[in-house]
Design a protein around this motif. Sequence first.
Motif, mmCIF file in Angstrom:
data_model
loop_
_atom_site.group_PDB
_atom_site.id
_atom_site.type_symbol
_atom_site.label_atom_id
_atom_site.label_comp_id
_atom_site.label_asym_id
_atom_site.label_seq_id
_atom_site.Cartn_x
_atom_site.Cartn_y
_atom_site.Cartn_z
ATOM 1 N N ALA A 57 0.810 -1.222 0.000
ATOM 2 C CA ALA A 57 0.000 0.000 0.000
ATOM 3 C C ALA A 57 0.839 1.266 0.000
ATOM 4 O O ALA A 57 0.293 2.363 -0.141
ATOM 5 C CB ALA A 57 -0.928 -0.002 1.217
ATOM 6 N N SER A 58 2.144 1.141 0.141
ATOM 7 C CA SER A 58 2.990 2.321 0.317
ATOM 8 C C SER A 58 2.948 3.289 -0.868
ATOM 9 O O SER A 58 3.216 4.479 -0.696
ATOM 10 C CB SER A 58 4.434 1.912 0.598
ATOM 11 O OG SER A 58 4.991 1.264 -0.527
ATOM 12 N N ASP A 59 2.598 2.818 -2.068
ATOM 13 C CA ASP A 59 2.548 3.739 -3.215
ATOM 14 C C ASP A 59 1.238 4.524 -3.275
ATOM 15 O O ASP A 59 1.141 5.495 -4.027
ATOM 16 C CB ASP A 59 2.793 2.992 -4.524
ATOM 17 C CG ASP A 59 1.777 1.897 -4.791
ATOM 18 O OD1 ASP A 59 1.146 1.436 -3.822
ATOM 19 O OD2 ASP A 59 1.629 1.498 -5.962
ATOM 20 N N VAL A 60 0.234 4.135 -2.475
ATOM 21 C CA VAL A 60 -1.042 4.866 -2.500
ATOM 22 C C VAL A 60 -1.373 5.546 -1.176
ATOM 23 O O VAL A 60 -2.197 6.463 -1.153
ATOM 24 C CB VAL A 60 -2.222 3.934 -2.892
ATOM 25 C CG1 VAL A 60 -2.100 3.520 -4.341
ATOM 26 C CG2 VAL A 60 -2.331 2.747 -1.984
ATOM 27 N N ILE A 61 -0.757 5.121 -0.083
ATOM 28 C CA ILE A 61 -1.033 5.755 1.203
ATOM 29 C C ILE A 61 0.203 5.649 2.090
ATOM 30 O O ILE A 61 0.880 4.616 2.122
ATOM 31 C CB ILE A 61 -2.268 5.130 1.898
ATOM 32 C CG1 ILE A 61 -2.693 5.959 3.092
ATOM 33 C CG2 ILE A 61 -2.028 3.675 2.260
ATOM 34 C CD1 ILE A 61 -4.088 5.627 3.610
ATOM 35 N N LEU A 66 -2.167 6.481 7.226
ATOM 36 C CA LEU A 66 -2.713 5.257 7.801
ATOM 37 C C LEU A 66 -2.906 5.397 9.307
ATOM 38 O O LEU A 66 -3.929 4.970 9.847
ATOM 39 C CB LEU A 66 -1.785 4.067 7.516
ATOM 40 C CG LEU A 66 -1.916 3.450 6.138
ATOM 41 C CD1 LEU A 66 -0.768 2.489 5.882
ATOM 42 C CD2 LEU A 66 -3.239 2.730 6.006
ATOM 43 N N ALA A 67 -1.944 5.992 9.959
ATOM 44 C CA ALA A 67 -2.046 6.187 11.406
ATOM 45 C C ALA A 67 -3.237 7.080 11.738
ATOM 46 O O ALA A 67 -3.989 6.811 12.676
ATOM 47 C CB ALA A 67 -0.752 6.787 11.950
ATOM 48 N N ARG A 68 -3.409 8.121 10.953
ATOM 49 C CA ARG A 68 -4.520 9.053 11.202
ATOM 50 C C ARG A 68 -5.870 8.373 10.955
ATOM 51 O O ARG A 68 -6.805 8.540 11.742
ATOM 52 C CB ARG A 68 -4.355 10.282 10.301
ATOM 53 C CG ARG A 68 -5.227 11.433 10.677
ATOM 54 C CD ARG A 68 -4.899 12.730 9.941
ATOM 55 N NE ARG A 68 -4.985 12.590 8.492
ATOM 56 C CZ ARG A 68 -3.947 12.770 7.662
ATOM 57 N NH1 ARG A 68 -2.767 13.090 8.131
ATOM 58 N NH2 ARG A 68 -4.105 12.632 6.363
ATOM 59 N N THR A 70 -6.565 5.022 10.886
ATOM 60 C CA THR A 70 -6.816 3.774 11.617
ATOM 61 C C THR A 70 -6.645 3.884 13.122
ATOM 62 O O THR A 70 -6.952 2.939 13.846
ATOM 63 C CB THR A 70 -5.859 2.664 11.124
ATOM 64 O OG1 THR A 70 -4.505 3.072 11.403
ATOM 65 C CG2 THR A 70 -6.036 2.380 9.655
ATOM 66 N N ASP A 71 -6.132 5.002 13.605
ATOM 67 C CA ASP A 71 -5.812 5.183 15.027
ATOM 68 C C ASP A 71 -4.753 4.190 15.513
ATOM 69 O O ASP A 71 -4.652 3.901 16.697
ATOM 70 C CB ASP A 71 -7.063 5.076 15.918
ATOM 71 C CG ASP A 71 -8.027 6.230 15.699
ATOM 72 O OD1 ASP A 71 -7.558 7.327 15.309
ATOM 73 O OD2 ASP A 71 -9.230 6.038 15.915
ATOM 74 N N VAL A 72 -3.969 3.661 14.598
ATOM 75 C CA VAL A 72 -2.838 2.803 14.953
ATOM 76 C C VAL A 72 -1.602 3.698 14.960
ATOM 77 O O VAL A 72 -1.377 4.436 13.997
ATOM 78 C CB VAL A 72 -2.668 1.653 13.926
ATOM 79 C CG1 VAL A 72 -1.433 0.828 14.239
ATOM 80 C CG2 VAL A 72 -3.905 0.785 13.886
ATOM 81 N N PRO A 73 -0.822 3.679 16.036
ATOM 82 C CA PRO A 73 0.357 4.551 16.094
ATOM 83 C C PRO A 73 1.296 4.337 14.913
ATOM 84 O O PRO A 73 1.549 3.194 14.491
ATOM 85 C CB PRO A 73 1.036 4.157 17.411
ATOM 86 C CG PRO A 73 -0.046 3.536 18.234
ATOM 87 C CD PRO A 73 -0.973 2.881 17.251
ATOM 88 N N ALA A 74 1.823 5.433 14.384
ATOM 89 C CA ALA A 74 2.744 5.368 13.249
ATOM 90 C C ALA A 74 3.974 4.535 13.595
ATOM 91 O O ALA A 74 4.517 3.839 12.730
ATOM 92 C CB ALA A 74 3.155 6.775 12.823
ATOM 93 N N ALA A 75 4.400 4.585 14.847
ATOM 94 C CA ALA A 75 5.566 3.796 15.258
ATOM 95 C C ALA A 75 5.298 2.302 15.084
ATOM 96 O O ALA A 75 6.177 1.553 14.648
ATOM 97 C CB ALA A 75 5.931 4.099 16.708
#
Length: 146
Positions: A57-61, A66-68, A70-75
Motif C-alpha cells: 500500500a505504500s505507493d497509495v497511502i 494510515l495512522a490518522r 486507523t488510530d494505529v500509532p505510526a511507530a
Amino acid sequence: MATTREIERRIAEADAARSAQRSAAAQRIGELAQRRAAVAEQLRDIERELGEALAEASDVIGIDELARFTDVPAADLTQWLGSRKSSRPTRKKPKPTGGVSGAKNATRRKPSTREAQVAHSSALAGPRALQDGTVNTREPVTAEVG
C-alpha cells in the motif's frame, strides 16, 4: 513407636500427594507454554502480513495517513513494515583468511578504488611536509661524507 512398614507407608502417602501436585503443575505449565507458542506463531504471521500489506500500500497511502485513519500509532506501523522478512536472502561477508592480523592480507590484495584514488592524488600532490618539518620528496638522499 511406628514400625518400619508403617514409616514406609507414611512416606509413600506424603510422596504421592506431593508427586501428584508436581505432576499437575508441570502439566499446566506445559499446556500454557504450548498455547503461548501457538499464539506467538499466529502473531508473527499477522505481523508479517501487516508488513506485506503496508509495503504493497505504500505507493497509495503513507504511514502518517494510515495512522490518522486507523488510530494505529505510526511507530507500530513503521515497526511492522520494517520487521517483515526480506524477499531476498542476506549475503554473508567472507571471513578473512590467513594470519592473525589483517595487515598481512593487505599486502596481497588489490587496492580498492578509493585506495587507488588516494594513492594517485598523493603522487600528484608532490612532496609532503612531515611532522618533523622536513619534506618527503620520495627521492633518495645522497650525502657527501667529508
